[in-house]
Design a protein around this motif. Structure first.
Motif, mmCIF file in Angstrom:
data_model
loop_
_atom_site.group_PDB
_atom_site.id
_atom_site.type_symbol
_atom_site.label_atom_id
_atom_site.label_comp_id
_atom_site.label_asym_id
_atom_site.label_seq_id
_atom_site.Cartn_x
_atom_site.Cartn_y
_atom_site.Cartn_z
ATOM 1 N N VAL A 1 75.979 -23.664 -2.710
ATOM 2 C CA VAL A 1 77.071 -22.748 -2.418
ATOM 3 C C VAL A 1 77.532 -22.103 -3.710
ATOM 4 N N ILE A 2 77.975 -20.869 -3.604
ATOM 5 C CA ILE A 2 78.658 -20.190 -4.701
ATOM 6 C C ILE A 2 80.089 -19.940 -4.258
ATOM 7 N N VAL A 3 81.048 -20.358 -5.093
ATOM 8 C CA VAL A 3 82.443 -20.025 -4.833
ATOM 9 C C VAL A 3 82.888 -18.971 -5.838
ATOM 10 N N THR A 4 83.805 -18.134 -5.407
ATOM 11 C CA THR A 4 84.294 -17.049 -6.257
ATOM 12 C C THR A 4 85.649 -16.585 -5.747
ATOM 13 N N ASN A 5 86.390 -15.944 -6.613
ATOM 14 C CA ASN A 5 87.644 -15.296 -6.209
ATOM 15 C C ASN A 5 87.479 -13.786 -6.079
ATOM 16 N N SER A 6 86.256 -13.305 -6.231
ATOM 17 C CA SER A 6 85.972 -11.870 -6.199
ATOM 18 C C SER A 6 85.395 -11.456 -4.850
ATOM 19 N N LYS A 7 86.094 -10.575 -4.171
ATOM 20 C CA LYS A 7 85.579 -10.054 -2.890
ATOM 21 C C LYS A 7 84.297 -9.261 -3.122
ATOM 22 N N GLU A 8 84.197 -8.561 -4.226
ATOM 23 C CA GLU A 8 82.996 -7.781 -4.530
ATOM 24 C C GLU A 8 81.769 -8.691 -4.641
ATOM 25 N N TYR A 9 81.885 -9.774 -5.413
ATOM 26 C CA TYR A 9 80.759 -10.694 -5.558
ATOM 27 C C TYR A 9 80.437 -11.366 -4.221
ATOM 28 N N TYR A 10 81.476 -11.736 -3.492
ATOM 29 C CA TYR A 10 81.287 -12.381 -2.190
ATOM 30 C C TYR A 10 80.484 -11.482 -1.254
ATOM 31 N N ASP A 11 80.866 -10.236 -1.142
ATOM 32 C CA ASP A 11 80.167 -9.307 -0.244
ATOM 33 C C ASP A 11 78.710 -9.127 -0.653
ATOM 34 N N LYS A 12 78.469 -9.037 -1.950
ATOM 35 C CA LYS A 12 77.092 -8.863 -2.425
ATOM 36 C C LYS A 12 76.237 -10.086 -2.094
ATOM 37 N N MET A 13 76.795 -11.274 -2.262
ATOM 38 C CA MET A 13 76.018 -12.490 -2.003
ATOM 39 C C MET A 13 75.789 -12.713 -0.513
ATOM 40 N N MET A 14 76.758 -12.352 0.310
ATOM 41 C CA MET A 14 76.567 -12.464 1.757
ATOM 42 C C MET A 14 75.422 -11.564 2.213
ATOM 43 N N LEU A 15 75.316 -10.387 1.645
ATOM 44 C CA LEU A 15 74.225 -9.470 1.955
ATOM 45 C C LEU A 15 72.893 -10.026 1.441
ATOM 46 N N PHE A 16 72.918 -10.545 0.226
ATOM 47 C CA PHE A 16 71.704 -11.007 -0.445
ATOM 48 C C PHE A 16 71.061 -12.180 0.289
ATOM 49 N N ARG A 17 71.875 -13.070 0.864
ATOM 50 C CA ARG A 17 71.306 -14.283 1.478
ATOM 51 C C ARG A 17 70.594 -14.012 2.798
ATOM 52 N N SER A 18 70.746 -12.796 3.326
ATOM 53 C CA SER A 18 70.169 -12.502 4.632
ATOM 54 C C SER A 18 69.410 -11.177 4.619
ATOM 55 N N HIS A 19 68.418 -11.096 3.715
ATOM 56 C CA HIS A 19 67.478 -9.972 3.667
ATOM 57 C C HIS A 19 68.087 -8.645 3.223
ATOM 58 N N GLY A 20 69.345 -8.639 2.802
ATOM 59 C CA GLY A 20 70.000 -7.370 2.502
ATOM 60 C C GLY A 20 70.359 -6.600 3.759
ATOM 61 N N THR B 1 72.709 -5.657 7.090
ATOM 62 C CA THR B 1 74.116 -5.611 7.491
ATOM 63 C C THR B 1 74.254 -5.074 8.912
ATOM 64 N N ARG B 2 75.315 -5.511 9.584
ATOM 65 C CA ARG B 2 75.735 -4.941 10.857
ATOM 66 C C ARG B 2 77.080 -4.226 10.720
ATOM 67 N N ASP B 3 77.554 -4.134 9.480
ATOM 68 C CA ASP B 3 78.826 -3.476 9.203
ATOM 69 C C ASP B 3 78.627 -1.957 9.288
ATOM 70 N N SER B 4 79.256 -1.323 10.282
ATOM 71 C CA SER B 4 79.057 0.111 10.507
ATOM 72 C C SER B 4 79.496 0.956 9.311
ATOM 73 N N GLU B 5 80.440 0.444 8.528
ATOM 74 C CA GLU B 5 80.904 1.186 7.360
ATOM 75 C C GLU B 5 79.858 1.236 6.248
ATOM 76 N N LEU B 6 78.905 0.304 6.291
ATOM 77 C CA LEU B 6 77.861 0.257 5.263
ATOM 78 C C LEU B 6 76.566 0.912 5.722
ATOM 79 N N MET B 7 76.406 1.074 7.026
ATOM 80 C CA MET B 7 75.152 1.616 7.560
ATOM 81 C C MET B 7 75.084 3.143 7.457
ATOM 82 N N ILE B 8 73.886 3.661 7.370
ATOM 83 C CA ILE B 8 73.662 5.106 7.357
ATOM 84 C C ILE B 8 73.799 5.680 8.767
#
Length: 397
Positions: free
Chosen positions: A205-224, A226-233
């Motif tokens: 596990v990685i713990v952090t207080n940074s939302k930016e790092y958290y979001d990047k790692m959540m994406l990274f652990r699952s093939h890059g 996303t289902r987040d419509s704000e991030l999709m083209i």
């Protein structure tokens, strides 16, 4: 029983072999895992998020990202830190290879820093001399569970605009200045390998207080992906997802996290027992001038993942190898943590040379890890003490 004859008459101290480390699994752990096996989720499910919240709450961090193992966690942190080809990252000379391999995975170059001869952690006084215009990050390691002087390291990092990824694979539950390790560095990694403070069989596990790092790692652990419509083209419908970066399949399973949730409930009791054993070792080995017991800095309250003795070879008639083998013949499981990373053949093939970190190389030649885990009985502890005494006394000059 060890088939080889032990010293002093051929009778081993123990009649069964004692490993240097071992997981502790009780009926509650088993019941929790069986519950998952009977349920709807085996891989990613609700227990993953619950486990992440439990770890984050325990250490006092805002976010946690659980992944398949500790190495994957370090890789995810390096990705989030933006380490890329040409970047340099400072790493202590003695650690498990994953602490620097994660830099190579991202195209960076590990720069090895020598150790503090007392704590065996990175020597904070040697960090600045290794920093160049290419330095991007520092990955200090809480060796054996003893916390690094993270305040000083963060001060240096701030001065040079560096990112700090604390490798606390040994240190879940350890404390720095009265607070749990895991909230000061930009990101902190913990491992759940079976011999670690708690286990998920494999996991990290990685713990952090940074939302930016958290979001990047959540994406990274699952093939890059996303289902987040704000991030999709585009968005073709509720089934739709997009891969927006190159990630990995580093997901941890619900099964593993269920075990981790149960294990976390026992962490404080595990650490209490580890500290009890360490105190008994320290008291017992004071009389042996031929070895040095672990030194703990005043700012650290270690959870003691491992217990390392360092031999004074000038006072012994044989080398470390002979002492190691003699302890094995007493049915005492021993290990060595670790060969300086740059001395591994692969790193030598990359151009790293021996002699870079003299303190680390000297320590490596004299270190032995002796058994330490929570389920050790009082008999186990005493047998280790008696075995070490027997071997040292036999080979004393």
């Amino acid at each position: 029983m060890n088939n080889e004859l032990a010293i002093n008459g051929g009778v081993p101290i123990r009649d069964t072999y004692l490993s240097y480390g071992k997981q502790f699994i009780d009926e509650k752990d088993i019941e929790k895992v069986v519950e998952i096996l009977k349920g709807d989720y085996l891989t990613t499910g609700p227990n993953v998020a619950e486990f992440e919240k439990k770890v984050a709450y325990y250490v006092g961090a805002k976010y946690a990202v659980a992944v398949s193992n500790g190495t994957a966690a370090l890789h995810a942190a390096c990705y989030a830190a933006g380490i890329k080809e040409g970047d340099e990252v400072l790493v202590p000379a003695i650690t498990f290879a994953a602490s620097s391999n994660c830099v190579l995975y991202c195209g960076g170059k590990p720069i090895f820093v020598d150790l503090d001869p007392q704590t065996y952690n990175i020597d904070v006084n040697k960090i600045e001399e290794k920093i160049t215009a290419r330095t991007k990050a520092i990955i200090p390691v809480d060796f054996s569970g003893q916390s690094i002087d993270i305040d000083k390291i963060m001060e240096i990092a701030k001065k040079y605009n560096l990112i700090v990824i604390e490798d606390a694979a040994h240190a879940l539950g350890s404390e720095y200045k009265g607070k749990k390790v895991g909230t000061i560095a930009d990101m902190t990694e913990f491992s759940f390998h079976p011999v670690k403070p708690v286990t998920t069989a494999e996991g990290g596990v990685i713990v952090t207080n940074s939302k930016e790092y958290y979001d990047k790692m959540m994406l990274f652990r699952s093939h890059g992906i996303t289902r987040d419509s704000e991030l999709m083209i585009e968005n073709h419908g509720p089934w739709y997802y997009e891969q927006i970066d190159l990630g990995y399949n580093y997901r941890i399973t619900d099964l593993q996290c269920a075990l981790g949730i149960s294990q976390m409930d026992k962490l404080d009791s595990f650490i209490k027992r580890r500290r009890e054993i360490v105190k008994r070792y320290n008291d017992a080995f004071k009389e042996l001038d031929e070895l040095k017991t672990p030194f703990e800095a005043e700012f650290s309250n270690s959870g003691w993942h491992i217990y390392v003795i360092v031999l004074d070879l000038d006072k012994l008639s044989v080398g470390r190898k002979e002492i190691f083998e003699a302890l094995q013949k007493e049915n005492i499981g021993v290990n060595v943590h670790y060969l300086p990373v740059y001395m591994h053949p692969y790193y030598q093939s990359l151009g790293y040379k021996k002699g870079k970190c003299p303190v680390a190389e000297d320590l490596y030649n004299r270190m032995i890890t002796i058994p330490l885990f929570p389920s050790m009985s009082d008999y186990d502890v005493e047998s280790v003490i008696n075995g070490v005494r027997k071997v040292i006394n036999h080979y004393r000059k």
